[in-house]
Write a protein that holds these residues in place. Structure first.
Motif, short mmCIF file in Angstrom:
data_model
loop_
_atom_site.label_atom_id
_atom_site.label_comp_id
_atom_site.label_asym_id
_atom_site.label_seq_id
_atom_site.Cartn_x
_atom_site.Cartn_y
_atom_site.Cartn_z
N THR A 172 -35.00 83.52 27.55
CA THR A 172 -33.58 83.15 27.53
C THR A 172 -33.46 81.66 27.77
O THR A 172 -34.24 81.08 28.53
CB THR A 172 -32.79 83.90 28.62
OG1 THR A 172 -33.31 83.55 29.91
CG2 THR A 172 -32.88 85.40 28.44
N SER A 173 -32.50 81.03 27.11
CA SER A 173 -32.27 79.60 27.29
C SER A 173 -30.80 79.30 27.03
O SER A 173 -30.08 80.11 26.45
CB SER A 173 -33.16 78.78 26.33
OG SER A 173 -32.87 79.10 24.98
N THR A 174 -30.35 78.15 27.47
CA THR A 174 -28.96 77.72 27.29
C THR A 174 -28.95 76.38 26.58
O THR A 174 -29.64 75.44 27.00
CB THR A 174 -28.24 77.61 28.64
OG1 THR A 174 -28.33 78.86 29.33
CG2 THR A 174 -26.77 77.26 28.44
N ASP A 175 -28.17 76.26 25.50
CA ASP A 175 -28.11 75.00 24.76
C ASP A 175 -27.07 74.06 25.36
O ASP A 175 -26.40 74.38 26.35
CB ASP A 175 -27.86 75.24 23.27
CG ASP A 175 -26.52 75.91 23.00
OD1 ASP A 175 -25.58 75.77 23.80
OD2 ASP A 175 -26.42 76.61 21.96
N ALA A 176 -26.92 72.88 24.76
CA ALA A 176 -26.03 71.84 25.28
C ALA A 176 -24.57 72.28 25.29
O ALA A 176 -23.76 71.75 26.06
CB ALA A 176 -26.19 70.56 24.46
N ASN A 177 -24.21 73.24 24.47
CA ASN A 177 -22.83 73.72 24.41
C ASN A 177 -22.56 74.90 25.33
O ASN A 177 -21.46 75.46 25.33
CB ASN A 177 -22.49 74.11 22.97
CG ASN A 177 -22.54 72.93 22.02
OD1 ASN A 177 -22.11 71.83 22.36
ND2 ASN A 177 -23.08 73.16 20.82
N GLY A 178 -23.58 75.30 26.09
CA GLY A 178 -23.40 76.41 27.01
C GLY A 178 -23.65 77.77 26.41
O GLY A 178 -23.48 78.80 27.08
N ASN A 179 -24.07 77.82 25.14
CA ASN A 179 -24.39 79.09 24.51
C ASN A 179 -25.74 79.60 25.02
O ASN A 179 -26.70 78.83 25.14
CB ASN A 179 -24.44 78.95 22.99
CG ASN A 179 -23.13 78.47 22.42
OD1 ASN A 179 -22.07 78.98 22.78
ND2 ASN A 179 -23.19 77.48 21.54
N ILE A 180 -25.82 80.89 25.31
CA ILE A 180 -27.05 81.49 25.80
C ILE A 180 -27.82 82.08 24.62
O ILE A 180 -27.27 82.83 23.82
CB ILE A 180 -26.76 82.59 26.83
CG1 ILE A 180 -26.01 82.01 28.03
CG2 ILE A 180 -28.06 83.26 27.30
CD1 ILE A 180 -25.53 83.06 29.02
N HIS A 181 -29.09 81.72 24.51
CA HIS A 181 -29.93 82.22 23.41
C HIS A 181 -30.93 83.23 23.95
O HIS A 181 -31.67 82.95 24.89
CB HIS A 181 -30.66 81.06 22.73
CG HIS A 181 -29.76 80.13 21.99
ND1 HIS A 181 -29.59 80.19 20.63
CD2 HIS A 181 -28.95 79.12 22.43
CE1 HIS A 181 -28.73 79.26 20.25
NE2 HIS A 181 -28.32 78.60 21.33
N LEU A 182 -30.93 84.41 23.35
CA LEU A 182 -31.89 85.45 23.70
C LEU A 182 -32.92 85.58 22.58
O LEU A 182 -32.55 85.78 21.42
CB LEU A 182 -31.20 86.80 23.88
CG LEU A 182 -30.02 86.89 24.85
CD1 LEU A 182 -29.49 88.32 24.90
CD2 LEU A 182 -30.40 86.42 26.24
N ASN A 183 -34.19 85.43 22.91
CA ASN A 183 -35.25 85.71 21.95
C ASN A 183 -35.56 87.20 22.03
O ASN A 183 -36.14 87.67 23.01
CB ASN A 183 -36.50 84.89 22.24
CG ASN A 183 -36.35 83.45 21.80
OD1 ASN A 183 -35.39 83.09 21.15
ND2 ASN A 183 -37.29 82.61 22.17
N VAL A 184 -35.16 87.95 21.01
CA VAL A 184 -35.32 89.40 21.01
C VAL A 184 -36.53 89.77 20.16
O VAL A 184 -36.57 89.46 18.96
CB VAL A 184 -34.05 90.09 20.48
CG1 VAL A 184 -34.21 91.60 20.51
CG2 VAL A 184 -32.83 89.65 21.29
N HIS A 185 -37.51 90.44 20.78
CA HIS A 185 -38.74 90.83 20.09
C HIS A 185 -38.64 92.30 19.70
O HIS A 185 -38.40 93.17 20.54
CB HIS A 185 -39.94 90.61 21.00
CG HIS A 185 -41.25 90.91 20.36
ND1 HIS A 185 -42.35 91.35 21.07
CD2 HIS A 185 -41.66 90.84 19.07
CE1 HIS A 185 -43.37 91.53 20.25
NE2 HIS A 185 -42.97 91.24 19.03
N VAL A 186 -38.82 92.58 18.41
CA VAL A 186 -38.71 93.94 17.88
C VAL A 186 -40.04 94.32 17.25
O VAL A 186 -40.60 93.57 16.44
CB VAL A 186 -37.59 94.05 16.82
CG1 VAL A 186 -37.48 95.47 16.30
CG2 VAL A 186 -36.26 93.58 17.39
N THR A 187 -40.57 95.48 17.64
CA THR A 187 -41.79 95.99 17.01
C THR A 187 -41.48 97.32 16.34
O THR A 187 -40.70 98.13 16.86
CB THR A 187 -42.92 96.19 18.03
OG1 THR A 187 -42.48 97.04 19.09
CG2 THR A 187 -43.36 94.87 18.61
#
Length: 378
Positions: free
Chosen positions: A292-307
């Protein structure tokens, strides 16, 4: 150095033994209990101070008769080179486990290495200590203490306890994407069934509750977790054996498919099944949030791994954030990707204005839908 992310979310897997007696540890009187660190091993020292370890090739242990429940675990892990006896024919199953030894065991099991092999991060762990590299390798996953001058202490010779063991195992599994932390509200609900839960520091309650929900560890006796109970060598072996069987964590130095399944389990390359663009409903093997990370605009990014399994490369996969009841948000929060060799990672961006609460990830691959993974915004 990583701090415990006590605000993440969710549930997961694994099981441990009810007979796991205890892992005990005490807290520094003038220090604050924190998290960070990882693996450890149950090793010993020889006369020149070097680590003797339990990692040996010998598996013929004669002292396991009173530990029948742990024989399979000890023997299996010993054959794979993950643990060893204290000598050729003795495992010393009832022997206590120090924090340095548990750190060594964890680093061996998960094949961890220190990011900076020359950096001393603790006031009581130094380069000439046999456990230095192992403790440094696990610093992001194990508890630690803050001293009066703001430095960190690891307390390597203290006996490992159940509470700190739960934190370490949950931290590494969260880091590897196999489970997520429960919310604070859910943690309070889970721990309310244990009469001794007040002994667990507030900074660790979410991790202990996550371990209980995921069955990484269980309570002892009637309505007790025994957070400060001590951990012995047999119990440590059983915990890791259960972890391997249930979550399929790859042991260090192994290469077979049975021993090296990824987390979540990876189906490998496309097996040629003609699923087309409408895979069967059971084709999604696992879903996990790997970062999980947050960009300069405050949006939260989730890296979702699908198998997946039996899904053709370039098949579309959709990931949507939905309410607990499965309804789409307004406006919808959704992102698509494609399967490559039964594997996909999708970057799902959550708007900065998203309300706090617990949501679900709805993953769709053809006719297959998976909503087992949750995310909580604190």
């Amino acid at each position: 150095m990583k701090k415990l992310a006590i605000a993440l979310t969710t549930a997961a897997l694994i099981s441990s033994i009810s007979t796991t007696a205890a892992f005990a540890d005490e807290h520094h009187d003038n220090g604050q209990h924190h998290d960070s660190g990882q693996h450890n091993d149950n090793g010993e020292h020889n006369d020149n101070g070097k680590h003797k370890g339990w990692y040996k090739d010998e598996v013929d242990f004669s002292d396991l008769d009173d530990f029948d429940w742990a024989k399979t675990a000890v023997t299996s892990l010993a054959k794979k080179g993950i643990i060893q006896g204290v000598d050729k024919h003795h495992f010393n199953p009832g022997g206590s486990l120090t924090r340095a030894e548990f750190s060594t065991l964890m680093s061996q099991y998960f094949a961890l290495k220190p990011a900076n092999p020359n950096q001393e991060d603790y006031v009581d762990v130094h380069k000439n200590d046999w456990f230095f590299s192992q403790v440094e390798a696990t610093k992001d996953y194990m508890t630690k203490w803050t001293t009066s001058n703001g430095s960190y202490a690891f307390m390597p010779n203290k006996t490992m306890n159940r509470m700190d063991t739960a934190v370490s195992l949950v931290e590494i599994l969260v880091h590897q994407g196999s489970l997520q932390l429960v919310s604070q509200a859910e943690a309070d609900q889970i721990l309310s069934q244990y009469a001794d839960a007040s002994s667990i520091p507030s900074s660790l309650r979410i991790h202990v509750a996550t371990a209980i929900k995921a069955q990484v560890m269980k309570g002892v006796g009637s309505h007790k977790f025994n957070p400060l109970g001590t951990l012995n060598r047999a119990q440590a072996a059983q915990l890791l054996y259960n972890l391997q069987i249930q979550v399929e964590v790859p042991p260090a130095g192994t290469g077979s498919k049975e021993e090296s399944t990824e987390i979540p389990p990876n189906a490998g390359s496309n097996n040629g099944s003609a699923q087309g663009t409408n895979p069967a409903a059971n084709s999604i093997l696992g879903v996990g949030i790997t970062n999980t990370s947050t960009d300069a605009n405050g949006n939260i990014h989730l890296n979702v791994h699908v198998t997946t399994t039996g899904v053709n490369t370039n098949t579309a996969v959709g990931v949507e954030l939905v309410n607990q009841n499965g309804d789409s948000l307004n406006p919808a929060v959704v992102q698509s990707g494609t399967i490559n060799n039964n594997d996909a990672t999708v970057d799902l961006a959550l708007p900065a204005g998203l309300s706090k609460g617990t949501y679900k990830l709805k993953v769709t691959v053809g006719s297959a839908v998976n909503q087992d993974t949750s995310y909580t915004k604190q």
